[in-house]
Design a protein around this motif. Sequence first.
Motif, mmCIF file in Angstrom:
data_model
loop_
_atom_site.group_PDB
_atom_site.id
_atom_site.type_symbol
_atom_site.label_atom_id
_atom_site.label_comp_id
_atom_site.label_asym_id
_atom_site.label_seq_id
_atom_site.Cartn_x
_atom_site.Cartn_y
_atom_site.Cartn_z
ATOM 1 N N LEU A 29 0.825 -1.337 -0.115
ATOM 2 C CA LEU A 29 0.048 -0.069 0.054
ATOM 3 C C LEU A 29 0.956 1.320 -0.128
ATOM 4 O O LEU A 29 0.495 2.174 -0.808
ATOM 5 N N HIS A 30 1.979 1.236 0.812
ATOM 6 C CA HIS A 30 2.636 2.633 1.050
ATOM 7 C C HIS A 30 2.111 3.763 1.308
ATOM 8 O O HIS A 30 2.119 4.780 1.023
ATOM 9 N N LEU A 31 0.947 3.496 2.321
ATOM 10 C CA LEU A 31 0.219 4.809 2.899
ATOM 11 C C LEU A 31 0.809 5.315 4.128
ATOM 12 O O LEU A 31 1.022 4.421 5.111
ATOM 13 N N GLU A 32 1.016 6.476 4.099
ATOM 14 C CA GLU A 32 1.825 7.130 5.187
ATOM 15 C C GLU A 32 0.717 7.375 6.306
ATOM 16 O O GLU A 32 1.256 7.065 7.592
ATOM 17 N N ALA A 33 -0.409 7.406 6.113
ATOM 18 C CA ALA A 33 -1.301 7.472 7.180
ATOM 19 C C ALA A 33 -1.344 6.195 7.787
ATOM 20 O O ALA A 33 -1.626 6.294 9.374
ATOM 21 N N VAL A 34 -1.286 4.912 7.429
ATOM 22 C CA VAL A 34 -1.587 3.670 7.891
ATOM 23 C C VAL A 34 -0.078 3.731 8.934
ATOM 24 O O VAL A 34 -0.178 3.335 9.845
#
Length: 91
Positions: A29-34
Amino acid sequence: MRRPDRLLRFCAPLELVTLAVLLTNVGALHLEAVASAVGPLHGCAYLIVVLTTAREPDADRRTVALSAVPGIGGVLALRRLTANRTSLRRG
């Protein structure tokens, strides 16, 4: 004989789940929020697992060392503590 601490029983699986979420995020995913939300939660769960395992009256050095393994260590230490208490009751 008493069951392992409630906090340990809650945080050991939580540590495993949060590590799985973090690794999935890194791998796909590479989601900063996660990462920013789950990372500190995983870190706190990890520290709580190690500290509560060390405070358990039946925890030996091997169990405490096992709890320090990231992810699965807390679950394995919890399983070991539960198995030790079960075998003490039977024998």
